[in-house]
Enzyme design. Structure first.
Site, short mmCIF file in Angstrom:
data_model
loop_
_atom_site.label_atom_id
_atom_site.label_comp_id
_atom_site.label_asym_id
_atom_site.label_seq_id
_atom_site.Cartn_x
_atom_site.Cartn_y
_atom_site.Cartn_z
N ASP A 140 0.88 -1.17 0.00
CA ASP A 140 0.00 0.00 0.00
C ASP A 140 0.91 1.22 0.00
O ASP A 140 2.14 1.10 0.16
CB ASP A 140 -0.87 0.00 1.27
CG ASP A 140 -1.78 1.22 1.38
OD1 ASP A 140 -2.41 1.59 0.36
OD2 ASP A 140 -1.87 1.83 2.47
N SER A 141 0.31 2.40 -0.16
CA SER A 141 1.11 3.62 -0.08
C SER A 141 1.59 3.87 1.36
O SER A 141 2.54 4.62 1.55
CB SER A 141 0.26 4.80 -0.54
OG SER A 141 -0.91 4.89 0.25
N CYS A 146 -4.26 -1.63 -1.82
CA CYS A 146 -4.48 -0.21 -2.06
C CYS A 146 -5.45 -0.10 -3.23
O CYS A 146 -5.18 -0.67 -4.31
CB CYS A 146 -3.15 0.44 -2.41
SG CYS A 146 -3.27 2.15 -2.94
N GLU A 203 -3.42 8.12 8.60
CA GLU A 203 -1.96 8.06 8.77
C GLU A 203 -1.52 8.75 10.07
O GLU A 203 -0.49 8.42 10.64
CB GLU A 203 -1.25 8.71 7.57
CG GLU A 203 -1.27 7.90 6.29
CD GLU A 203 -0.29 6.72 6.30
OE1 GLU A 203 0.77 6.81 6.94
OE2 GLU A 203 -0.61 5.70 5.66
N HIS A 207 -7.29 2.85 3.77
CA HIS A 207 -7.10 3.65 4.98
C HIS A 207 -8.43 3.91 5.71
O HIS A 207 -8.43 4.21 6.89
CB HIS A 207 -6.50 5.02 4.63
CG HIS A 207 -5.02 5.00 4.37
ND1 HIS A 207 -4.48 4.50 3.21
CD2 HIS A 207 -3.97 5.42 5.13
CE1 HIS A 207 -3.15 4.63 3.27
NE2 HIS A 207 -2.83 5.18 4.41
#
Ligand code: DGL
Length: 266
Positions: free
Chosen positions: A12-13, A75, A155, A190
């Site tokens: 994922d990022s 993602c 995040e 997320h």
């Protein structure tokens, strides 16, 4: 064909894909896994399709180079733009995305056929959920909304704060008008970090679907289950301390910064 019990490479990022990793570990506890968070280049959702494709290919190359015999693109943004290129680049490695399982779970859960997708800008622009949903339910009424700030809140570990709820109220107001959807897809890995805030804003008549469990179950059905105890190696492209700290919000157990290896993609 991949070696038996080769690790599953998941990327994922950032930390969002850990929501998928968690479900994969539940479904396949004996498999070794390598998780890569491309924290140096987050967010993917604001990038162009070309850049997202390039990042996805670089992540795939690193994971396959580390022996991954199967890739899970944890993602939605990279699934929307990078799945085809990854399958082309690594023809002997099965590559799983999160969009089709999420769309299938949403179609199965919806009574009214009114389905909303909340995701990053790049995922919304790609229209990948619309395509996947309409393939299963041609008459579906689909609303797609980009909610990019949710990524930053997740995040930051702020998914359960009043700020998350205020952002959800602002972004999701179009879903509270007119013929309301009965299913909302969390179309970014997320977003489960904000699930409670999103659910409070949307109210009890709306079912939230996140593709993590659907992906894990589809893999569990097809993959070898592996040995007795699978381990996970964590890789990040920047700031391993921060990655380890925030990962604690997504996983049942904390990770120490020393357990996260700093890697470079290219
Ligand atoms: N977690 C990612 C997704 O599922 C993207 C977050 C981002 O980097 O913008 O789309």
């Amino acid at each position: 064909m991949p070696a038996p019990n080769s690790p599953i490479g998941v990327f994922d990022s950032g930390v969002g894909g850990l929501t998928v990793l968690k479900e994969l570990r539940r479904a396949l506890p004996g498999r070794r896994m390598i998780y890569l968070g491309d924290t140096a280049r987050l967010p993917y959702g604001a990038k162009s399709p070309e850049t997202i494709r390039r990042y996805a290919l670089q992540a795939g190359k690193l994971l396959v180079g580390r022996g991954a015999g199967r890739l899970v693109v944890a993602c939605n943004t990279a699934s929307a733009h990078g799945l085809g290129p990854l399958r082309e680049a690594f023809p002997s490695v099965p590559v799983h995305g999160v969009i089709e399982p999420g769309a299938a779970a949403a179609v199965a859960a919806s009574q009214s056929g009114r389905i909303a997708v909340i995701a990053t800008e790049a995922t919304v622009r790609a229209g990948a959920y619309e395509t996947a949903i309409r393939a299963l339910l041609p008459g579906a009424e689909i609303q797609s909304l980009a909610c990019p700030i949710f990524v930053a809140l997740a995040e930051e570990g702020w998914g359960e704060t009043e700020i998350a709820e205020a952002a959800a109220r602002r972004y999701l107001s179009p879903l509270l008008q007119g013929d309301r959807p009965d299913v909302v897809i969390l179309g970014c890995t997320h977003f489960p970090a904000l699930k409670a805030a999103i659910a409070r804003v949307l109210g009890p008549g709306v079912r939230l679907v996140d593709s993590a469990e659907a992906v894990a179950l589809s893999l569990a059905a097809g993959a070898d289950v592996g040995g007795a105890a699978g381990s996970v190696s964590f890789l990040a492209t920047d700031n391993v301390e921060r990655f380890a700290r925030v990962a604690g919000h997504f996983l049942p157990e904390p990770i120490a910064p020393g357990e996260v290896e700093l890697v470079e993609l290219g």
